[in-house]
Design a protein around this motif. Structure first.
Motif, PDB file in Angstrom:
ATOM      1  N   PHE A 119       0.828  -1.204   0.000  1.00 44.94           N
ATOM      2  CA  PHE A 119       0.000   0.000   0.000  1.00 44.94           C
ATOM      3  C   PHE A 119       0.866   1.260   0.000  1.00 44.94           C
ATOM      4  CE2 PHE A 119      -2.190   3.363   2.375  1.00 44.94           C
ATOM      5  CZ  PHE A 119      -3.309   3.538   1.573  1.00 44.94           C
ATOM      6  N   THR A 123       1.652   3.401  -3.566  1.00 44.09           N
ATOM      7  CA  THR A 123       1.148   4.780  -3.514  1.00 44.09           C
ATOM      8  C   THR A 123       2.265   5.780  -3.780  1.00 44.09           C
ATOM      9  OG1 THR A 123      -0.570   4.137  -1.940  1.00 44.09           O
ATOM     10  CG2 THR A 123      -0.038   6.477  -2.097  1.00 44.09           C
ATOM     11  N   ALA A 127       3.063   7.864  -7.322  1.00 43.91           N
ATOM     12  CA  ALA A 127       3.113   9.317  -7.157  1.00 43.91           C
ATOM     13  C   ALA A 127       4.420   9.884  -7.686  1.00 43.91           C
ATOM     14  CB  ALA A 127       2.929   9.686  -5.685  1.00 43.91           C
ATOM     15  N   TYR A 182       8.444   0.410  -3.570  1.00 48.55           N
ATOM     16  CA  TYR A 182       8.441   1.749  -4.165  1.00 48.55           C
ATOM     17  C   TYR A 182       9.269   1.781  -5.446  1.00 48.55           C
ATOM     18  CZ  TYR A 182      10.096   6.518  -4.921  1.00 48.55           C
ATOM     19  OH  TYR A 182      10.449   7.712  -5.497  1.00 48.55           O
ATOM     20  N   TRP A 209      -5.928  11.134 -12.450  1.00 49.76           N
ATOM     21  CA  TRP A 209      -6.477  10.023 -11.679  1.00 49.76           C
ATOM     22  C   TRP A 209      -7.034   8.941 -12.597  1.00 49.76           C
ATOM     23  CZ3 TRP A 209      -6.074   7.948  -7.157  1.00 49.76           C
ATOM     24  CH2 TRP A 209      -7.047   7.061  -6.703  1.00 49.76           C
ATOM     25  N   THR A 213      -5.666   5.014 -12.567  1.00 53.10           N
ATOM     26  CA  THR A 213      -6.553   3.887 -12.257  1.00 53.10           C
ATOM     27  C   THR A 213      -6.902   3.037 -13.474  1.00 53.10           C
ATOM     28  OG1 THR A 213      -8.469   5.361 -12.495  1.00 53.10           O
ATOM     29  CG2 THR A 213      -7.548   5.067 -10.275  1.00 53.10           C
TER      30      THR A 213
END
Length: 312
Positions: A119, A123, A127, A182, A209, A213
């Protein structure tokens, strides 16, 4: 006549289009199927262990006995087939029950830590891939600082500072391995961001976004899923290593790594004198990690190559 000509032209145009690719299905080899059975057994024991285990993990089935098991190996040998299938440990607790209870502890902590690592790692990695250069540089330097420390050394420092507990172990393992996730997620995100279908989505006016996704995550799912199994193996070994050093799961909670450390004195007396109390949890760690590794290798081979080739 013109209608027939239009029908022929349209049919010719459709014939030039490639057929839709068939849905890919993962077919495991016989080695992968056996490994899947092994992993399924351990997962079932982790879930239903408290109802399957003959004894509680802290129950002393030889509490009325006199003497030390390791000092008198012949004492426990007749009782091993009556009270305990694998004998008892150095305190008279059932080894089989503690291995079953330890499956819930070891697998549960490792799985929760791996989920946390993915997670956080995915993330921050995505990013860094889609954000500007400054954000990428800050996140990457922070990750490099974490990766500069050996995992065990970093774990020893944090546990020495804050003490050992199950939530701390989950957070520690999640932090340590989030750095590796990462780097993988960042590499995959940067590679996908320069593909033509992403440029087409931008030209259509799709937002960031939507691109993340609908384009990045679906195309990065297979390499990340393959790496998840390998990362779970590393976390299991990391948690077991900390427990073996006495800094992981604390007694009386059973854990495979701590069971190996606690019963090492029985190795000198052979299998009839206590060696199984240390060998059984070690075999549990080996069987689970090897089975997961074989499944990952099988899926990777069936999907068109090794994990390294998918990530290029």
């Amino acid at each position: 006549m013109s209608e027939k000509l239009d029908v022929n032209i349209s049919s010719d145009q459709f014939e030039e289009l490639p057929d839709a690719p068939p849905k890919s299905t993962i077919r495991l080899s016989w080695v992968g199927k056996i490994s899947l059975i092994v992993v399924s057994i351990w997962i079932a024991l982790a879930v239903f262990g408290p109802w399957i285990a003959p004894w509680d993990e802290s129950h002393f089935i030889e509490e009325d006995a006199q003497g030390n098991y390791f000092l008198d190996p012949s004492f426990m040998l007749p009782n091993a087939s009556v009270n305990s299938f694998l004998g008892t440990d150095y305190l008279g607790r059932d080894v089989l029950s503690r291995v079953i209870w330890g499956a819930r502890t070891t697998i549960g902590i490792s799985f929760a830590a791996t989920i946390l690592a993915y997670f956080v790692g995915i993330t921050l990695g995505i990013a860094a891939a889609v954000a500007g250069r400054s954000t990428d540089m800050v996140l990457s330097r922070a990750v490099d600082a974490i990766l500069a420390f050996p995992n065990i050394m970093l774990g020893l420092i944090i546990i020495a500072a804050f003490g050992s507990s199950i939530p701390l172990l989950v957070g520690l393992a999640g932090l340590v391995y989030a750095a590796s996730v990462y780097r993988i997620a960042r590499a995959l995100g940067q590679d996908i961001m320069v593909q033509d279908f992403v440029e087409a989505a931008r030209a259509r006016g799709e937002g960031l976004w939507w691109i993340i996704t609908r384009e990045i995550l679906p195309n990065a799912a297979m390499p990340l899923a393959t790496d998840f199994g390998l990362r779970l193996i590393f976390v299991i070994l990391f948690i077991s290593s900390l427990s073996f050093l006495g800094l992981g799961v604390q007694p009386p909670i059973s854990d495979w790594g701590s069971m190996v450390r606690e019963n090492m004195a029985g190795l000198g007396f052979g299998f009839s004198g206590g060696a199984l109390a240390s060998v059984a949890p070690a075999l549990a760690i080996a069987s689970l990690t090897i089975a997961i590794n074989l499944i990952v290798d099988d899926i990777s081979a069936q999907s068109g190559g090794s994990l390294a080739k998918k990530m290029v």
